[in-house]
Design an enzyme around this catalytic site. Structure first.
Site, PDB file in Angstrom:
ATOM      1  CE  LYS A   9      -3.542   2.017   3.324  1.00  0.00           C
ATOM      2  NZ  LYS A   9      -2.354   3.481   3.413  1.00  0.00           N
ATOM      3  CE  LYS A  14       4.317   0.686  -3.205  1.00  0.00           C
ATOM      4  NZ  LYS A  14       4.862   1.587  -2.429  1.00  0.00           N
ATOM      5  CE  LYS A  40       5.059   7.410  -2.123  1.00  0.00           C
ATOM      6  NZ  LYS A  40       5.933   6.687  -1.700  1.00  0.00           N
ATOM      7  CG  ASP A 127      -2.773   2.552  -2.488  1.00  0.00           C
ATOM      8  OD1 ASP A 127      -3.259   2.402  -1.247  1.00  0.00           O
ATOM      9  OD2 ASP A 127      -1.598   1.758  -2.183  1.00  0.00           O
TER      10      ASP A 127
END
Lengths: 733, 428
Positions: A9, A14, A40, A127
């Site tokens: 998520k 991660k 990102k 996600d």
């Protein structure tokens, strides 16, 4: 080489875990590449001493395909680790998943597979497990998948979703390496993850404690392993690297994906134990927001969509003379549509010896390329509109193509914003979405719906004038027939109020309701579709009969206008003249055509009664009439012929049958509207609805007589027959 | 208030370029992976540019995906395919193509299809068609037509992997002649003839009617010679890096007009150590014939100061502009290069304009430039004439779907110069 994907998520850590895995693997001598697959784009920052790198998607946005170089997007990080960031669009714009697809394609084309790498680590946002984000789950990219999760329910929920995605792609090959518990410091965290792991039959490969050392290392722009190599945290992270080496040496350690269903996940959240399911639950399958954005229609989809609704919509919109039509899509679409339009105008222009205000000049393009599929095309559209406003344009139609439809560009919002900024200008979006809306005809009717929005509902009918609906002319042969309709009406002393969708200005459209009667110019499903739009939208009645073609229809027309406009005598007088002229011509033509056998093949037209009437008046013999199957998904059905009680029609007739039937019947001439039977050695003539009035059918009959006076096969065709291998009819010739 | 934007040309893009490049090979089948709406125009265009050698048997092509048209079988993608992918159609079409046509199938994705992510190469490999089918996976939408054409030609050659045996001295491959050049087959013949007069044999012409079977021998050519660099530089790079075959490129651009044709052949002969006099004599004879024809005209000064516009690829724009200026004393008033221009040609054109003091006569709006002649693609040149923007249009490239030519009228070489003179003097 082994490839692993680290899924989790957003915000679960991660990227931190991935960077440390890469670092640990490089520490033991592996040649590692880490690829960040999160918009990102901060996956590799800890490996680059906190530096940002150019993302693949930004690079391809600014660099033409042929100038792209691998070294521009692959940087050397700590321990010689090769670092790549996919990047992505701004939140809410374009399709980030599509961006991952583009990244992988680009890296492959630039030769990433030729690099000397032992381990590739993909750090993937988990996600959403659909479209491009699922790419690393495919066989060719990830040999093993690690799930990073904390004990929070949403994190476990995301991990379970990833398992569903893996299940969709694994094709029976076990590919799950295990779970990485990245603790957030919550109560009972270990227990929650252990219950989940047990339920999905996966091991917990490492339990990374919550620790301030991570923050300290992050401040320095390095992985924890680099700064605190002897810490307990480092030891735990190295376990993951050891796991990667183990599965690399022994792929049988990889496990099947056995995701839980929603009810089972609810029980995990409630603190209950769930027994492992040997088969796993059946996943629901991935869902993509752009895919569900729009479903074309309720139409049956068995039918081949051979044309494009956007093209039909552009054709319709460009008939409004004082407007510009922007094609929101790639230049390919704009070129095809403008060039096709231009071609028909050149052909017509040559006959007229001039071209005035060509429609293809009213077409503009936003020139979407492969980067807008990632970053969205809204900016391009906005800029195009602004440029055209500066050029003085005031009325805009915006037609969407399949590219804008697929990526889910929100054109309406862009146009609404522009409209608010420029309240004096006219904007209308036609969401054709290429062929998603349907075929050319659907697009044309959709354009009619858009154009009809301009009509002033409060205007009332007055005077002896009519509106002409759905005029369309493509490649007219012989003389230019565009004005036949106007000429016929003039003979009755009737004026034309609005030629709806034929070289018509905005003022004429606004005052559409000044017209007293409304006539379709053509008799086909598309014209009837436009008529229905108008009837519903502006509350008018469109005459059931189209403008007349042939004597019978002309008489009906005369009766109708005579009654409505109170001009029965004048109408009767016009008919007397037209009828006399008609019969004189028919008698003359009978000398050439009487007794000749005719075969008719109609695939496209709503009614061919005008043609049958003409054939019978000429005393020709009808040997065969074949009608193509009705296109049942269209709202309009073929009109019953007034000749059906006396003449046999072969229905559900297909072009495939044409040649066989022609040979069986052997007519003197075949009249067809598909152009496909010209290969037979008989006279052949293509037909469309001949036009308006009786002069047009006389022209048609004269042409038919001329065709039958000429050899049925042109001499040039004989020059190529020896080459026509496989056609038994020409064997030996 | 003005609701008509200025005159702009919507150029062909990379998608069309890729399709035309595949069509340029003899023995390929272009498979359009996309909606049917993308097919019709392109089959019309390709048939117009390059008629097949053998007449077509329509019954043979009544199969699914062909639907009575031999050109560009299409997967007819629809909404369902956009959502779920269309791998199954690719699986289905491969054996059909093999059965119906038997040619080398090259898949080109439509703009919409390129977004879906169908892995065509994977299907081809999985079903065992790698030897007979290729997928051009790159999305070339809105990219320049020329560089995409070049890229596709190169990809097909790379796929076919020609093997070099021995270099055949005195042979060349002709690169960079797209089939969208007006009467390209006649231009090819003309250039082949000029080279033959110098003892140079054209081995193959990738991108211009080259048979797929002929790709193999292309690696044995001693040199490559370039016609339009925009359409062949990537392919030339491939031959150079793989086989060490150097490419000869003329600084004067494509062989359009007498001067550039002479430069083109002299440059090739200089590099190859050949005597150019045969071809130069051939051009001279055409020069003299043109001289005699013009000289006898009563109003043979009429071309002086006549305004012209050119919309063309940069490698044609450069020599054509210079030649019309120097040979006929005509004045350029509007010049526009197609996207993907060659930087060398554009730099030379800029220098020429600067040296000739023409900068002030050039405009940025075609209609306001009031040219007498517009040299452009067939549609644009004819439209400008019909609109009254110019007095005469001279077509030099596709699309030209409304006109058919039976008499050879190439644009390149000595005969090309004669064609241009024909058009100019018969329109004054």
């Amino acid at each position: 080489m082994i490839q692993i994907a680290v899924y989790g998520k957003g915000g679960i850590g991660k990227s931190t875990v991935s960077a440390n895995i890469s670092y640990a693997l490089a520490d033991i001598g592996k040649k590692v590449m880490q690829i960040g697959c999160d918009p990102k784009h901060d996956s590799t920052r800890a490996l680059l001493n906190g530096r940002e790198q150019t993302t693949v998607l930004n690079y391809i946005k600014d660099t033409p395909p042929f100038d792209r170089r691998l070294e521009k997007v692959v940087l050397d990080g700590l321990n010689g680790i090769k670092c790549v960031e996919a990047g992505g669009p701004e939140p809410g714009i374009g399709c980030a998943g599509r961006g991952i697809l583009s990244t992988f394609d680009t890296l492959r084309r630039l030769g990433v597979d030729d690099m000397d790498i032992n381990v590739k680590v993909y750090d993937v946002l988990g996600d959403v497990v659909c479209g491009g984000f699922a790419v690393p789950l495919r066989n060719e990219y990830a040999d093993g998948v690690y799930l990073v999760t904390s004990g929070e329910f949403m994190s476990l929920y995301a991990a379970n979703n990833i398992l569903k995605g893996i299940r969709n792609f694994d094709k029976g090959i076990p590919r799950v390496a295990g779970i990485i518990l990245n603790c957030r410091g919550m109560d009972n965290e270990q227990s929650a993850v252990e219950r989940f792991a047990e339920a999905v039959s996966l091991p917990i490969v490492a339990r990374v404690p919550r620790s301030s050392l991570f923050a300290e290392a992050e401040k320095k722009g390095v992985p924890l392993l680099h700064m605190f190599p002897d810490s307990d945290e480092a030891a735990e992270l190295r376990k993951i690297a050891e796991s990667v080496v183990s599965i690399s040496n022994d792929p049988s350690l990889l496990l099947e994906s056995k995701p839980l269903n929603d009810e089972q996940m609810g029980r995990i959240a409630a603190g209950e134990y769930v027994l492992p399911n040997p088969e796993g639950t059946v996943p629901d399958g991935p869902v993509c927001r752009t895919c569900i954005r729009k479903t074309g229609s309720e139409k049956k989809r068995e039918k081949l969509v051979a044309s494009c609704a956007a093209a039909g919509a552009v054709y319709g919109c460009t008939t409004v003379t004082d407007s510009v039509t922007i094609i929101h899509g790639p230049r390919s679409c704009a070129h095809i549509m403008s060039s096709s339009r231009n071609l028909s105008e050149i052909r017509r222009g040559r006959k007229r010896k001039f071209m005035d205000d060509p429609q293809f000049m009213r077409i503009e393009s936003t020139d979407m390329d492969d980067t807008v599929s990632v970053f969205g095309g809204a900016g391009l559209l906005e800029q195009k509109i602004r440029d055209l406003i500066l050029e003085g344009c005031t009325r805009f139609f915006i037609v969407t193509t399949c590219v804008s439809g697929i990526i889910g560009d929100n054109v309406i919002d862009v146009v609404t914003a522009m409209s608010n900024q420029h309240p004096g200008l006219y904007f209308r979006v036609v969401e054709a979405d290429g062929n998603i809306l349907g075929d050319w005809e659907d697009g044309y009717v959709e354009a009619a719906d858009a154009v009809a929005d301009m009509i002033d509902r409060d205007v009332t009918a007055s005077g002896r004038s009519v509106n002409l609906i759905a005029e369309r002319y493509f490649f007219r042969i012989n003389e230019d027939k565009d004005d036949d309709a106007v000429a016929l009406l003039n003979r009755f002393g009737i004026g034309v109020n609005c030629r709806f969708m034929y070289e018509t200005g905005m003022d004429s459209i606004v005052n559409f309701k000044h017209g007293t009667l409304n006539y379709m110019v053509n008799d086909d499903a598309m014209a009837r579709g436009v008529a229905k739009v108008l009837e519903k939208k502006i509350n008018i009645r469109v005459e059931e009969d189209p403008l007349p073609c042939g004597l019978y229809e002309l008489k009906r027309f005369a009766e109708r206008v005579g009654e409505v406009f109170n001009m029965r005598e004048e109408a009767a007088e016009v008919i007397r003249k037209e009828e006399a002229e008609y019969w004189e011509a028919i008698h003359g033509l009978r000398k050439r055509l009487e007794g000749k056998k005719v075969s008719i093949e109609s695939f496209y037209f709503h009614s061919i009664d005008w043609l049958i009437e003409l054939i019978l008046d000429l005393k020709m013999e009808i040997s065969f009439i074949g009608l193509a199957p009705e296109r049942e998904w269209k709202t309009e059905r073929r009109k019953r012929s007034r000749f059906e009680d006396t003449i046999a029609f072969t229905k559900d007739y297909w072009p495939d049958d044409a040649s066989d039937d022609t040979e069986r019947i052997i007519p003197d001439i075949i009249l067809g509207d598909s152009g496909r039977t010209g290969i037979a050695d008989v006279h052949h003539m293509s037909f469309v609805r001949a036009g308006v009035g009786v002069k047009c059918v006389i022209r048609f009959a004269t042409e038919m007589a001329d065709v039958m006076s000429a050899p049925p096969v042109e001499g040039w065709r004989l020059d190529g027959r020896g080459e026509m291998m496989g056609d038994e009819r020409y064997a030996g010739n | 208030m003005n609701d008509m934007p200025g005159i702009k040309k919507i150029h062909m893009d990379g998608f069309t370029g890729a399709l035309m490049a595949v069509e340029s090979f003899d023995g390929t089948v272009t498979v359009l992976h996309g909606p049917g709406g993308c097919r019709n125009y392109h089959t019309f265009l390709s048939s117009q540019c390059y008629a097949r050698k053998s007449p077509e048997n329509f019954r043979k092509y009544s199969q699914k995906y062909f639907y009575w048209n031999s050109r560009m079988p299409c997967t007819y993608m629809d909404e369902n395919d956009y959502i779920n992918g269309a791998d199954s159609k690719i699986e289905e079409i491969l054996p059909i193509i093999k059965e119906v046509d038997g040619g080398a199938a090259v898949f080109i994705q439509s703009p919409g299809a390129s977004l879906i992510g169908d892995n065509i190469s994977d299907v081809i490999e999985r079903l065992g068609y790698s030897g007979t089918a290729l997928a051009i996976e790159e999305s070339l939408i809105s990219q320049p037509f020329s560089s995409s054409y070049d890229h596709t030609v190169r990809s097909i050659i790379e796929w076919k992997r020609p093997k070099r045996s021995d270099t055949v001295k005195g042979t060349v491959n002709l690169l960079g002649l797209p089939i969208t050049t007006r009467a390209w087959e006649d231009s090819l013949e003309e250039l082949r003839h000029m080279l033959a007069l110098c003892g140079i044999e054209v081995m193959t012409s990738p991108g211009a009617g080259c048979p797929v079977s002929g790709i193999d021998s292309s690696a044995d050519a001693e040199y490559n010679v370039m016609v339009c660099p925009e359409y062949g530089s990537g392919t030339a790079d491939y031959y150079e890096s793989e086989f060490g075959i150097p490419c000869i490129i003329s600084d004067a651009g494509a062989p359009v007009g007498f001067d550039a044709s002479e430069e083109w052949i002299k440059n090739i002969c200089s590099v190859m150590g050949k005597d150019p006099s045969g071809a130069l004599g051939y051009i001279d004879r055409h020069r003299f014939r043109a001289f005699k024809t013009i000289d006898k005209l009563v109003y043979n000064q009429r071309t002086r100061g006549v305004r012209f516009a050119v919309m063309a690829d940069s490698s044609v724009l450069l020599p054509l502009t210079k030649w019309l200026y120097s040979y006929l004393s005509m004045v350029p008033v509007f010049l526009e290069a197609e996207p993907g221009e060659d930087t060398g040609c554009m730099r030379s054109l800029g220098e020429f304009i600067g040296c000739s003091g023409l900068g002030n006569s050039l405009g940025t709006d075609l209609a306001k430039a009031v040219p007498y002649f517009v040299f452009a693609d067939g549609h644009m040149s004819e439209t400008m004439r019909l609109m009254g923007v110019c007095k005469a249009g001279v077509d030099i490239s596709a699309p030209d779907l409304s006109h058919f030519s039976f008499i050879p009228k190439p644009v390149m070489g000595a005969l090309g110069a004669m064609y241009i003179l024909d058009e100019v003097f018969n329109s004054l």
